[in-house]
Design a protein around this motif. Structure first.
Motif, PDB file in Angstrom:
ATOM      1  N   HIS A 160     -10.816  19.001  15.534  1.00  0.00           N
ATOM      2  CA  HIS A 160     -10.950  19.315  14.115  1.00  0.00           C
ATOM      3  C   HIS A 160     -10.268  18.239  13.274  1.00  0.00           C
ATOM      4  CE1 HIS A 160     -12.518  23.200  15.256  1.00  0.00           C
ATOM      5  NE2 HIS A 160     -11.435  23.432  15.986  1.00  0.00           N
ATOM      6  N   PRO A 161     -11.003  17.195  12.896  1.00  0.00           N
ATOM      7  CA  PRO A 161     -10.414  16.114  12.079  1.00  0.00           C
ATOM      8  C   PRO A 161      -9.981  16.623  10.714  1.00  0.00           C
ATOM      9  CG  PRO A 161     -12.797  15.855  12.267  1.00  0.00           C
ATOM     10  CD  PRO A 161     -12.425  16.951  13.206  1.00  0.00           C
ATOM     11  N   GLU A 162      -8.742  16.307  10.348  1.00  0.00           N
ATOM     12  CA  GLU A 162      -8.167  16.768   9.092  1.00  0.00           C
ATOM     13  C   GLU A 162      -7.899  15.623   8.123  1.00  0.00           C
ATOM     14  OE1 GLU A 162      -7.253  19.849   8.064  1.00  0.00           O
ATOM     15  OE2 GLU A 162      -8.004  20.908   9.820  1.00  0.00           O
ATOM     16  N   ALA A 163      -7.566  14.440   8.654  1.00  0.00           N
ATOM     17  CA  ALA A 163      -7.193  13.343   7.768  1.00  0.00           C
ATOM     18  C   ALA A 163      -7.319  12.018   8.497  1.00  0.00           C
ATOM     19  CB  ALA A 163      -5.766  13.524   7.261  1.00  0.00           C
ATOM     20  N   ALA A 164      -7.396  10.952   7.716  1.00  0.00           N
ATOM     21  CA  ALA A 164      -7.407   9.596   8.251  1.00  0.00           C
ATOM     22  C   ALA A 164      -6.222   8.838   7.668  1.00  0.00           C
ATOM     23  CB  ALA A 164      -8.715   8.893   7.887  1.00  0.00           C
ATOM     24  N   ASP A 165      -5.756   7.854   8.402  1.00  0.00           N
ATOM     25  CA  ASP A 165      -4.628   7.047   7.941  1.00  0.00           C
ATOM     26  C   ASP A 165      -4.823   5.617   8.441  1.00  0.00           C
ATOM     27  OD1 ASP A 165      -2.298   6.442   6.648  1.00  0.00           O
ATOM     28  OD2 ASP A 165      -1.067   7.915   7.677  1.00  0.00           O
ATOM     29  N   VAL A 166      -3.906   4.735   8.073  1.00  0.00           N
ATOM     30  CA  VAL A 166      -4.038   3.333   8.438  1.00  0.00           C
ATOM     31  C   VAL A 166      -2.829   2.875   9.242  1.00  0.00           C
ATOM     32  CG1 VAL A 166      -5.479   2.834   6.449  1.00  0.00           C
ATOM     33  CG2 VAL A 166      -3.026   2.511   6.283  1.00  0.00           C
ATOM     34  N   THR A 167      -3.000   1.791   9.991  1.00  0.00           N
ATOM     35  CA  THR A 167      -1.975   1.294  10.912  1.00  0.00           C
ATOM     36  C   THR A 167      -0.628   1.085  10.238  1.00  0.00           C
ATOM     37  OG1 THR A 167      -3.656   0.186  12.267  1.00  0.00           O
ATOM     38  CG2 THR A 167      -1.388  -0.570  12.497  1.00  0.00           C
ATOM     39  N   ALA A 168      -0.613   0.356   9.130  1.00  0.00           N
ATOM     40  CA  ALA A 168       0.657  -0.004   8.494  1.00  0.00           C
ATOM     41  C   ALA A 168       1.449   1.221   8.063  1.00  0.00           C
ATOM     42  CB  ALA A 168       0.397  -0.922   7.298  1.00  0.00           C
ATOM     43  N   LEU A 169       0.781   2.193   7.444  1.00  0.00           N
ATOM     44  CA  LEU A 169       1.477   3.393   6.984  1.00  0.00           C
ATOM     45  C   LEU A 169       1.994   4.212   8.161  1.00  0.00           C
ATOM     46  CD1 LEU A 169      -0.832   4.573   4.051  1.00  0.00           C
ATOM     47  CD2 LEU A 169       1.192   3.115   3.954  1.00  0.00           C
ATOM     48  N   SER A 170       1.222   4.271   9.241  1.00  0.00           N
ATOM     49  CA  SER A 170       1.648   5.003  10.432  1.00  0.00           C
ATOM     50  C   SER A 170       2.901   4.382  11.037  1.00  0.00           C
ATOM     51  CB  SER A 170       0.522   5.021  11.476  1.00  0.00           C
ATOM     52  OG  SER A 170      -0.614   5.682  10.970  1.00  0.00           O
ATOM     53  N   LEU A 171       2.925   3.066  11.126  1.00  0.00           N
ATOM     54  CA  LEU A 171       4.087   2.384  11.705  1.00  0.00           C
ATOM     55  C   LEU A 171       5.316   2.559  10.830  1.00  0.00           C
ATOM     56  CD1 LEU A 171       2.385  -0.902  12.913  1.00  0.00           C
ATOM     57  CD2 LEU A 171       3.384   0.867  14.365  1.00  0.00           C
ATOM     58  N   TYR A 172       5.150   2.436   9.517  1.00  0.00           N
ATOM     59  CA  TYR A 172       6.295   2.604   8.628  1.00  0.00           C
ATOM     60  C   TYR A 172       6.862   4.010   8.768  1.00  0.00           C
ATOM     61  CZ  TYR A 172       9.326   2.261   4.578  1.00  0.00           C
ATOM     62  OH  TYR A 172      10.429   2.239   3.753  1.00  0.00           O
ATOM     63  N   ARG A 173       5.967   4.982   8.872  1.00  0.00           N
ATOM     64  CA  ARG A 173       6.400   6.371   9.041  1.00  0.00           C
ATOM     65  C   ARG A 173       7.244   6.527  10.305  1.00  0.00           C
ATOM     66  NH1 ARG A 173       1.670   8.296   9.471  1.00  0.00           N
ATOM     67  NH2 ARG A 173       1.308   8.327   7.232  1.00  0.00           N
ATOM     68  N   LEU A 174       6.850   5.858  11.370  1.00  0.00           N
ATOM     69  CA  LEU A 174       7.596   5.919  12.629  1.00  0.00           C
ATOM     70  C   LEU A 174       8.999   5.346  12.465  1.00  0.00           C
ATOM     71  CD1 LEU A 174       6.408   4.938  16.162  1.00  0.00           C
ATOM     72  CD2 LEU A 174       8.341   3.743  15.179  1.00  0.00           C
ATOM     73  N   TYR A 175       9.112   4.162  11.882  1.00  0.00           N
ATOM     74  CA  TYR A 175      10.432   3.527  11.751  1.00  0.00           C
ATOM     75  C   TYR A 175      11.312   4.282  10.746  1.00  0.00           C
ATOM     76  CZ  TYR A 175       8.351  -0.261  14.418  1.00  0.00           C
ATOM     77  OH  TYR A 175       7.744  -0.986  15.406  1.00  0.00           O
ATOM     78  N   TYR A 176      10.672   4.879   9.734  1.00  0.00           N
ATOM     79  CA  TYR A 176      11.430   5.690   8.792  1.00  0.00           C
ATOM     80  C   TYR A 176      11.974   6.936   9.489  1.00  0.00           C
ATOM     81  CZ  TYR A 176      12.292   8.978   4.967  1.00  0.00           C
ATOM     82  OH  TYR A 176      12.858   9.900   4.124  1.00  0.00           O
ATOM     83  N   HIS A 177      11.141   7.580  10.285  1.00  0.00           N
ATOM     84  CA  HIS A 177      11.536   8.797  11.004  1.00  0.00           C
ATOM     85  C   HIS A 177      12.674   8.526  11.986  1.00  0.00           C
ATOM     86  CE1 HIS A 177      11.382  12.418  13.393  1.00  0.00           C
ATOM     87  NE2 HIS A 177      10.993  11.753  14.454  1.00  0.00           N
ATOM     88  N   THR A 178      12.710   7.334  12.558  1.00  0.00           N
ATOM     89  CA  THR A 178      13.759   6.991  13.527  1.00  0.00           C
ATOM     90  C   THR A 178      14.945   6.276  12.871  1.00  0.00           C
ATOM     91  OG1 THR A 178      12.474   4.998  14.088  1.00  0.00           O
ATOM     92  CG2 THR A 178      12.201   6.927  15.507  1.00  0.00           C
ATOM     93  N   ASP A 179      15.050   6.394  11.539  1.00  0.00           N
ATOM     94  CA  ASP A 179      16.210   5.889  10.775  1.00  0.00           C
ATOM     95  C   ASP A 179      16.455   4.397  10.967  1.00  0.00           C
ATOM     96  OD1 ASP A 179      16.843   8.434   9.715  1.00  0.00           O
ATOM     97  OD2 ASP A 179      17.866   8.980  11.570  1.00  0.00           O
TER      98      ASP A 179
END
Length: 334
Positions: A160-179
């Motif tokens: 059930h696809p809910e949303a699409a995103d892009v590489t750069a935003l996904s990576l930034y989210r990861l590094y932000y989440h890991t402080d």
């Protein structure tokens, strides 16, 4: 219509990335943000080409097998828009347009005062600045046909696809989440695939610049080799000197991105001080070495105390993009 970028928290959520050569999936636990599972399936050449589905029937069969083997039938999924088709534009809009009305304004102006290289786009934006006479936004857009093609394929295999995103935003989210992010200092993210490198600069939690650097590395020059009993990786089977030359050329392009940001877009007068390197390019260590000798900036690569799953095993670098994608919509990680 499915949301492009925006996503609400869901309990049974996975992320999925379909590259030309591989499908990758990350699933978080239902009650925490810990990694529950991550899987991949390498693809024969020609099924997906430059992010566009070519052999749909074959891909359908492969995806059906993945859904069954990975136990993800019926899950909600956020997927990645192929970087090949993503367009980013810095746009100025009248200061009289209220923040809540920007989306509607863009619907009216795209195709008239705001031109894109394709018809019928799906789009979103980031408000990156505000002056007396105008507001500045970073516009993200992709062809609706490409996004809907991926979405309908996922639906056809009981996802059930809910949303699409892009590489750069996904990576930034990861590094932000890991402080690992200092929002007051410009940060460079480099994600290396086997056919392209995604390069982005973030400052104060906002994307300042995103660019894709293409690599002249045909899929036919790569082979899938088993690295452990349960995992595989890509291996270059072409001429070694040719690969080194390609790496050197890519580093020159990355250096140009850094210089462009410093001299043309840097309004903070701060230089890039942190660089994060990830991806499934087998020669990441070579890129890291060349970068550090060229741009004189320490490049952060995989670390012994890196991201771990529920069992305490390190998450391989090729999954970083999919993990950042899976964090979309969870709590305060947007």
């Amino acid at each position: 219509m499915m949301s492009f970028f925006r996503f609400k928290q869901q309990s049974k959520q996975i992320s999925m990335i379909l590259h030309d050569h591989v499908i990758r999936m990350v699933e978080l636990s239902h009650s925490t943000m810990e990694i529950r599972s991550y899987r991949e399936r390498f693809l024969p050449e020609g099924i997906i080409r430059d992010g566009k589905i070519i052999e749909r029937d074959t891909l359908f069969v492969i995806l059906e097998e993945c859904v069954e083997e990975w136990g993800i039938k019926g899950k909600r999924v956020v997927f990645q828009v192929p970087d090949t088709y993503l367009v980013l534009r810095n746009e100025k809009i009248p200061h009289t347009v209220a923040d809540d009305d920007i989306k509607g304004y863009l619907y009216l102006e795209i195709g008239t005062s705001i031109m894109l290289p394709f018809k019928d786009p799906v789009f979103d934006y980031e408000l990156i600045g505000q002056k007396t006479e105008h507001k500045e936004i970073l516009l993200f857009a992709a062809p609706e046909e490409i996004v809907n093609d991926l979405s309908s394929l996922l639906e056809s295999v009981s996802l059930h696809p809910e949303a699409a995103d892009v590489t750069a935003l996904s990576l930034y989210r990861l590094y932000y989440h890991t402080d690992q992010i200092d929002s007051q200092k410009p940060t460079l993210l480099i994600h290396c695939g086997i056919k392209a490198i995604n390069v982005s600069v973030f400052y104060q939690h906002k994307p300042a610049f995103i660019r894709q650097v293409l690599l002249d590395t045909p899929q036919s020059n790569w082979d899938v080799v088993q690295t452990t009993r349960s995992s595989s990786a890509m291996k270059w089977i072409g001429d070694r000197e040719e690969l080194i030359e390609i790496v050197d050329d890519s580093v020159v392009e990355i250096e140009r991105v850094i210089n462009f940001y410093h001299y043309s877009m840097n309004k903070s007068d701060q230089t890039i001080q942190r660089v994060f390197l990830s991806g499934d390019f087998p020669e990441l260590s070579l890129i890291k070495k060349r970068l550090e000798s060229t741009v004189d900036i320490a490049v952060q690569h995989a670390e012994p105390n890196g991201i771990k799953d529920e069992k305490g095993d390190l998450l391989p670098l090729p999954y970083y993009g999919a993990y950042g994608l899976s964090l979309k919509g969870w709590r305060n990680v947007n």
